[in-house]
Design an enzyme around this catalytic site. Structure first.
Site, PDB file in Angstrom:
ATOM      1  N   GLY A 121      25.337  -7.280   2.369  1.00  0.00           N
ATOM      2  CA  GLY A 121      26.520  -7.773   3.070  1.00  0.00           C
ATOM      3  C   GLY A 121      27.232  -6.692   3.855  1.00  0.00           C
ATOM      4  N   GLY A 152      23.378  -3.103  12.707  1.00  0.00           N
ATOM      5  CA  GLY A 152      22.101  -2.682  12.115  1.00  0.00           C
ATOM      6  C   GLY A 152      21.439  -3.850  11.398  1.00  0.00           C
ATOM      7  N   HIS A 153      22.214  -4.544  10.539  1.00  0.00           N
ATOM      8  CA  HIS A 153      21.667  -5.720   9.844  1.00  0.00           C
ATOM      9  C   HIS A 153      21.281  -6.800  10.859  1.00  0.00           C
ATOM     10  CE1 HIS A 153      24.590  -4.169   6.686  1.00  0.00           C
ATOM     11  NE2 HIS A 153      23.436  -4.147   6.042  1.00  0.00           N
ATOM     12  N   GLN A 196      21.401  -1.133  -8.742  1.00  0.00           N
ATOM     13  CA  GLN A 196      21.017   0.032  -7.943  1.00  0.00           C
ATOM     14  C   GLN A 196      22.151   1.028  -7.754  1.00  0.00           C
ATOM     15  OE1 GLN A 196      20.001  -2.648  -4.523  1.00  0.00           O
ATOM     16  NE2 GLN A 196      20.793  -0.983  -3.273  1.00  0.00           N
ATOM     17  N   ASP A 215      17.133   3.506   5.745  1.00  0.00           N
ATOM     18  CA  ASP A 215      16.813   3.760   4.332  1.00  0.00           C
ATOM     19  C   ASP A 215      15.305   3.977   4.236  1.00  0.00           C
ATOM     20  OD1 ASP A 215      19.465   3.210   2.911  1.00  0.00           O
ATOM     21  OD2 ASP A 215      19.232   1.462   4.183  1.00  0.00           O
ATOM     22  N   LEU A 250      24.523   3.318  11.950  1.00  0.00           N
ATOM     23  CA  LEU A 250      25.417   2.290  11.405  1.00  0.00           C
ATOM     24  C   LEU A 250      25.167   2.149   9.909  1.00  0.00           C
ATOM     25  CD1 LEU A 250      25.442  -0.564  14.077  1.00  0.00           C
ATOM     26  CD2 LEU A 250      26.891   1.457  13.871  1.00  0.00           C
ATOM     27  N   ARG A 286      29.019   1.818   4.814  1.00  0.00           N
ATOM     28  CA  ARG A 286      29.931   2.811   4.238  1.00  0.00           C
ATOM     29  C   ARG A 286      30.717   3.584   5.306  1.00  0.00           C
ATOM     30  NH1 ARG A 286      25.452   3.117   0.296  1.00  0.00           N
ATOM     31  NH2 ARG A 286      26.309   2.637  -1.752  1.00  0.00           N
TER      32      ARG A 286
HETATM   33  O1  PAF Z   1      19.185  -1.761   1.713  1.00  0.00           O
HETATM   34  C1  PAF Z   1      19.914  -2.536   1.061  1.00  0.00           C
HETATM   35  O2  PAF Z   1      20.909  -3.080   1.548  1.00  0.00           O
HETATM   36  C2  PAF Z   1      19.573  -2.817  -0.392  1.00  0.00           C
HETATM   37  O3  PAF Z   1      19.055  -1.685  -1.009  1.00  0.00           O
HETATM   38  C3  PAF Z   1      18.653  -4.032  -0.587  1.00  0.00           C
HETATM   39  C4  PAF Z   1      17.296  -3.798   0.055  1.00  0.00           C
HETATM   40  C5  PAF Z   1      19.296  -5.270   0.035  1.00  0.00           C
HETATM   41  C6  PAF Z   1      18.435  -4.288  -2.074  1.00  0.00           C
HETATM   42  O4  PAF Z   1      19.626  -4.548  -2.732  1.00  0.00           O
END
Ligand code: PAF
Length: 281
Positions: A31, A36-37, A61, A150, A184, A187
Protein backbone atom coordinates in the site's frame (compact mmCIF):
# COMPACT_ATOMS: atom_id res chain seq x y z
CA UNK A 1 -12.81 -2.17 -9.80
CA UNK A 2 -13.79 -4.39 -6.88
CA UNK A 3 -12.13 -4.38 -3.47
CA UNK A 4 -12.24 -7.68 -1.57
CA UNK A 5 -10.83 -8.67 1.79
CA UNK A 6 -11.22 -12.47 1.89
CA UNK A 7 -9.28 -15.26 0.22
CA UNK A 8 -12.57 -16.83 -0.90
CA UNK A 9 -13.60 -13.63 -2.70
CA UNK A 10 -10.24 -13.31 -4.54
CA UNK A 11 -10.46 -16.91 -5.65
CA UNK A 12 -14.03 -16.42 -6.92
CA UNK A 13 -13.08 -13.24 -8.83
CA UNK A 14 -9.98 -14.85 -10.37
CA UNK A 15 -11.99 -17.97 -11.33
CA UNK A 16 -14.59 -15.76 -13.02
CA UNK A 17 -11.86 -13.91 -14.95
CA UNK A 18 -10.33 -17.21 -16.05
CA UNK A 19 -13.70 -18.50 -17.18
CA UNK A 20 -13.90 -15.38 -19.40
CA UNK A 21 -10.56 -16.45 -20.88
CA UNK A 22 -8.57 -13.66 -19.24
CA UNK A 23 -4.94 -14.04 -18.16
CA UNK A 24 -4.20 -12.95 -14.58
CA UNK A 25 -1.42 -10.52 -13.67
CA UNK A 26 -0.57 -9.78 -10.04
CA UNK A 27 1.08 -6.82 -8.29
CA UNK A 28 1.78 -7.45 -4.58
CA UNK A 29 2.20 -4.27 -2.49
CA UNK A 30 2.08 -3.01 1.06
CA UNK A 31 0.00 0.00 0.00
CA UNK A 32 0.79 3.73 0.26
CA UNK A 33 0.82 3.48 -3.52
CA UNK A 34 3.04 5.81 -5.50
CA UNK A 35 4.06 6.06 -9.16
CA UNK A 36 6.51 3.18 -8.65
CA UNK A 37 3.68 0.80 -7.71
CA UNK A 38 1.44 2.23 -10.43
CA UNK A 39 4.12 1.59 -13.05
CA UNK A 40 3.94 -2.08 -11.97
CA UNK A 41 0.16 -1.96 -12.56
CA UNK A 42 0.87 -0.53 -16.03
CA UNK A 43 3.28 -3.41 -16.72
CA UNK A 44 0.71 -5.92 -15.40
CA UNK A 45 -1.97 -4.44 -17.65
CA UNK A 46 0.31 -4.86 -20.64
CA UNK A 47 0.59 -8.56 -19.74
CA UNK A 48 -2.87 -9.68 -18.76
CA UNK A 49 -6.57 -9.04 -18.94
CA UNK A 50 -7.26 -9.22 -15.20
CA UNK A 51 -4.97 -7.26 -12.87
CA UNK A 52 -5.02 -8.09 -9.16
CA UNK A 53 -3.25 -5.73 -6.74
CA UNK A 54 -2.81 -6.77 -3.12
CA UNK A 55 -2.42 -4.31 -0.25
CA UNK A 56 -1.15 -5.98 2.89
CA UNK A 57 1.36 -4.62 5.40
CA UNK A 58 2.93 -7.94 6.27
CA UNK A 59 3.95 -8.01 9.96
CA UNK A 60 6.17 -11.05 9.35
CA UNK A 61 8.73 -9.06 7.36
CA UNK A 62 9.27 -6.33 9.96
CA UNK A 63 11.81 -6.72 12.78
CA UNK A 64 10.84 -5.85 16.38
CA UNK A 65 12.50 -2.41 16.16
CA UNK A 66 11.31 -1.58 12.67
CA UNK A 67 8.55 0.71 11.41
CA UNK A 68 5.55 -1.68 11.23
CA UNK A 69 3.33 0.55 13.41
CA UNK A 70 4.14 3.74 11.55
CA UNK A 71 4.30 2.22 8.04
CA UNK A 72 2.11 4.55 5.91
CA UNK A 73 -1.46 3.35 5.32
CA UNK A 74 -3.92 5.07 2.98
CA UNK A 75 -6.62 2.64 1.86
CA UNK A 76 -8.97 5.29 0.41
CA UNK A 77 -6.20 6.96 -1.61
CA UNK A 78 -4.77 3.58 -2.66
CA UNK A 79 -8.05 2.22 -4.01
CA UNK A 80 -8.68 5.47 -5.91
CA UNK A 81 -5.18 5.38 -7.46
CA UNK A 82 -5.44 1.65 -8.27
CA UNK A 83 -8.85 2.11 -9.96
CA UNK A 84 -7.67 5.12 -11.95
CA UNK A 85 -4.76 3.09 -13.29
CA UNK A 86 -6.95 0.21 -14.48
CA UNK A 87 -6.59 -2.38 -11.72
CA UNK A 88 -9.35 -5.00 -11.93
CA UNK A 89 -9.36 -6.19 -8.31
CA UNK A 90 -7.80 -4.99 -5.04
CA UNK A 91 -7.21 -7.64 -2.39
CA UNK A 92 -6.82 -5.94 0.99
CA UNK A 93 -6.99 -8.65 3.65
CA UNK A 94 -6.70 -8.24 7.42
CA UNK A 95 -3.80 -9.83 9.32
CA UNK A 96 -6.28 -12.41 10.69
CA UNK A 97 -7.44 -13.36 7.20
CA UNK A 98 -3.86 -14.08 6.13
CA UNK A 99 -2.45 -15.60 9.31
CA UNK A 100 -5.54 -17.34 10.63
CA UNK A 101 -3.86 -19.99 12.70
CA UNK A 102 -0.67 -20.43 14.63
CA UNK A 103 2.01 -20.74 11.98
CA UNK A 104 3.90 -24.02 11.57
CA UNK A 105 5.57 -23.28 8.24
CA UNK A 106 7.72 -20.50 6.86
CA UNK A 107 9.84 -20.13 3.73
CA UNK A 108 13.43 -19.32 4.61
CA UNK A 109 16.02 -18.59 1.94
CA UNK A 110 19.13 -20.77 2.10
CA UNK A 111 21.17 -18.48 -0.14
CA UNK A 112 21.34 -14.91 -1.41
CA UNK A 113 20.00 -13.56 1.88
CA UNK A 114 22.99 -13.67 4.23
CA UNK A 115 24.20 -10.20 3.36
CA UNK A 116 22.90 -6.69 2.71
CA UNK A 117 19.14 -6.49 3.42
CA UNK A 118 19.30 -10.00 4.88
CA UNK A 119 22.03 -9.01 7.35
CA UNK A 120 20.59 -5.61 8.22
CA UNK A 121 17.06 -6.95 8.63
CA UNK A 122 17.27 -10.45 10.15
CA UNK A 123 14.22 -12.55 9.27
CA UNK A 124 13.01 -9.99 6.72
CA UNK A 125 13.30 -12.23 3.68
CA UNK A 126 11.70 -15.20 5.46
CA UNK A 127 8.72 -12.89 6.08
CA UNK A 128 8.72 -11.68 2.48
CA UNK A 129 8.98 -15.14 0.90
CA UNK A 130 6.34 -16.59 3.21
CA UNK A 131 3.78 -13.91 2.34
CA UNK A 132 4.66 -13.90 -1.36
CA UNK A 133 4.24 -17.71 -1.53
CA UNK A 134 0.87 -17.40 0.22
CA UNK A 135 -0.25 -14.60 -2.13
CA UNK A 136 0.88 -16.59 -5.17
CA UNK A 137 -1.23 -19.53 -3.95
CA UNK A 138 -4.22 -17.32 -3.21
CA UNK A 139 -4.20 -15.35 -6.50
CA UNK A 140 -2.62 -18.03 -8.75
CA UNK A 141 -1.52 -15.49 -11.37
CA UNK A 142 0.14 -16.13 -14.73
CA UNK A 143 2.60 -13.32 -14.08
CA UNK A 144 3.60 -11.38 -10.96
CA UNK A 145 5.29 -7.98 -11.27
CA UNK A 146 7.94 -6.70 -8.83
CA UNK A 147 10.05 -3.54 -8.74
CA UNK A 148 13.79 -3.45 -9.30
CA UNK A 149 14.20 -1.07 -6.35
CA UNK A 150 13.99 -4.10 -4.04
CA UNK A 151 16.54 -5.98 -6.12
CA UNK A 152 17.58 -8.60 -3.55
CA UNK A 153 13.89 -9.29 -2.85
CA UNK A 154 13.12 -9.63 -6.57
CA UNK A 155 16.01 -12.09 -7.07
CA UNK A 156 14.91 -14.16 -4.05
CA UNK A 157 11.30 -14.25 -5.28
CA UNK A 158 12.55 -15.41 -8.69
CA UNK A 159 14.62 -18.14 -7.01
CA UNK A 160 11.68 -19.26 -4.86
CA UNK A 161 9.34 -19.34 -7.86
CA UNK A 162 11.82 -21.43 -9.82
CA UNK A 163 12.77 -23.83 -7.03
CA UNK A 164 9.28 -24.37 -5.61
CA UNK A 165 7.82 -24.71 -9.13
CA UNK A 166 5.21 -22.00 -8.89
CA UNK A 167 3.56 -22.01 -12.33
CA UNK A 168 4.01 -18.32 -13.02
CA UNK A 169 6.49 -15.81 -14.39
CA UNK A 170 8.11 -13.17 -12.20
CA UNK A 171 8.66 -9.93 -14.10
CA UNK A 172 10.93 -7.20 -12.71
CA UNK A 173 10.30 -3.59 -13.72
CA UNK A 174 12.75 -0.65 -13.53
CA UNK A 175 12.83 1.69 -10.54
CA UNK A 176 10.76 4.86 -10.90
CA UNK A 177 12.48 8.04 -9.68
CA UNK A 178 11.38 11.53 -8.74
CA UNK A 179 12.65 14.36 -10.97
CA UNK A 180 15.54 14.90 -8.50
CA UNK A 181 16.65 11.25 -8.87
CA UNK A 182 15.37 9.84 -5.56
CA UNK A 183 13.91 6.36 -6.03
CA UNK A 184 10.20 6.42 -5.17
CA UNK A 185 9.47 4.70 -1.86
CA UNK A 186 6.53 4.77 0.53
CA UNK A 187 9.06 5.71 3.21
CA UNK A 188 10.13 8.95 1.41
CA UNK A 189 7.16 10.68 3.04
CA UNK A 190 8.93 10.37 6.41
CA UNK A 191 11.78 12.61 5.21
CA UNK A 192 11.90 16.27 6.22
CA UNK A 193 12.95 18.65 3.39
CA UNK A 194 16.50 18.70 4.82
CA UNK A 195 16.62 14.88 5.08
CA UNK A 196 15.30 14.53 1.55
CA UNK A 197 18.14 16.69 0.28
CA UNK A 198 20.61 14.50 2.16
CA UNK A 199 18.94 11.33 0.79
CA UNK A 200 19.84 12.42 -2.74
CA UNK A 201 23.43 11.46 -1.99
CA UNK A 202 22.46 7.79 -2.47
CA UNK A 203 21.25 8.04 -6.11
CA UNK A 204 24.10 10.53 -6.72
CA UNK A 205 26.64 8.00 -5.44
CA UNK A 206 25.16 5.20 -7.57
CA UNK A 207 25.08 7.44 -10.67
CA UNK A 208 28.73 8.39 -10.10
CA UNK A 209 29.59 4.69 -9.69
CA UNK A 210 27.77 3.81 -12.91
CA UNK A 211 29.61 6.59 -14.75
CA UNK A 212 32.93 5.21 -13.48
CA UNK A 213 31.87 1.76 -14.70
CA UNK A 214 30.98 3.21 -18.11
CA UNK A 215 34.34 4.91 -18.31
CA UNK A 216 36.05 1.55 -17.87
CA UNK A 217 36.55 0.93 -14.12
CA UNK A 218 35.94 -2.78 -13.67
CA UNK A 219 36.90 -3.75 -10.14
CA UNK A 220 34.14 -3.82 -7.53
CA UNK A 221 36.36 -2.26 -4.84
CA UNK A 222 37.30 0.72 -7.00
CA UNK A 223 33.69 1.34 -7.99
CA UNK A 224 32.58 1.11 -4.36
CA UNK A 225 35.23 3.67 -3.42
CA UNK A 226 33.83 6.15 -5.97
CA UNK A 227 30.33 5.87 -4.43
CA UNK A 228 31.57 5.89 -0.84
CA UNK A 229 33.37 9.19 -1.44
CA UNK A 230 30.09 10.79 -2.53
CA UNK A 231 28.28 9.41 0.52
CA UNK A 232 31.04 10.46 2.92
CA UNK A 233 30.65 14.05 1.72
CA UNK A 234 27.02 14.12 2.94
CA UNK A 235 26.96 14.44 6.74
CA UNK A 236 23.17 13.94 6.99
CA UNK A 237 23.24 10.25 6.10
CA UNK A 238 24.62 7.14 7.73
CA UNK A 239 25.82 4.41 5.39
CA UNK A 240 24.46 0.91 6.06
CA UNK A 241 26.08 -0.76 3.05
CA UNK A 242 27.27 0.03 -0.45
CA UNK A 243 28.44 -2.91 -2.55
CA UNK A 244 28.98 -4.13 -6.06
CA UNK A 245 27.46 -7.62 -6.17
CA UNK A 246 26.80 -10.43 -8.58
CA UNK A 247 22.99 -10.65 -8.72
CA UNK A 248 23.17 -14.43 -9.20
CA UNK A 249 24.65 -14.91 -5.73
CA UNK A 250 24.37 -11.56 -3.93
CA UNK A 251 28.04 -11.88 -3.01
CA UNK A 252 30.53 -9.05 -3.56
CA UNK A 253 31.82 -9.01 -7.15
CA UNK A 254 35.61 -8.55 -7.35
CA UNK A 255 35.41 -7.82 -11.05
CA UNK A 256 32.30 -6.56 -12.72
CA UNK A 257 30.67 -9.02 -15.11
CA UNK A 258 27.38 -9.20 -16.97
CA UNK A 259 25.26 -9.76 -13.84
CA UNK A 260 26.66 -7.05 -11.62
CA UNK A 261 24.70 -4.44 -9.72
CA UNK A 262 25.62 -1.72 -7.27
CA UNK A 263 23.34 -1.81 -4.22
CA UNK A 264 23.15 0.60 -1.30
CA UNK A 265 21.25 1.31 1.90
CA UNK A 266 21.43 4.42 4.06
CA UNK A 267 19.79 5.80 7.17
CA UNK A 268 18.64 9.41 7.29
CA UNK A 269 17.35 10.18 10.77
CA UNK A 270 14.95 7.34 11.51
CA UNK A 271 14.28 6.50 7.85
CA UNK A 272 16.11 3.75 6.00
CA UNK A 273 16.28 3.88 2.19
CA UNK A 274 17.65 1.47 -0.40
CA UNK A 275 18.54 1.87 -4.06
CA UNK A 276 20.55 0.12 -6.78
CA UNK A 277 21.91 0.38 -10.32
CA UNK A 278 22.37 -2.52 -12.69
CA UNK A 279 25.85 -2.42 -14.24
CA UNK A 280 25.19 -3.54 -17.78
CA UNK A 281 28.33 -4.45 -19.73
O1 PAF B 1 7.92 -5.09 -1.77
C1 PAF B 1 6.94 -5.10 -1.00
O2 PAF B 1 6.13 -4.16 -0.95
C2 PAF B 1 6.72 -6.29 -0.09
O3 PAF B 1 7.94 -6.80 0.35
C3 PAF B 1 5.84 -7.39 -0.71
C4 PAF B 1 6.50 -7.99 -1.94
C5 PAF B 1 4.49 -6.80 -1.11
C6 PAF B 1 5.61 -8.51 0.30
O4 PAF B 1 4.98 -8.04 1.44
Amino acid sequence: MNVVTTIADVRAAVAAARSRGEAVAFVPTMGALHEGHLSLVDAARRRGGFVVLSIFVNPLQFGPNEDLAKYPRDMAGDTARAAERGTSLVFAPSVDEIYRRERTIEIRPLKFADDWEGASRPGHFTGVLTIVAKLFNIVQPDVAVFGQKDLQQACLVQAMTRELDFPLEVQVEPTVRDSDGLALSSRNQFLSPRERKAALALPRALTRLRAAHRSGVRTGAELERVAEEVLAAEPGIELDYLAVVDTRTFKRARTVGAHAAAIGAVRIGTTRLIDNELLQP
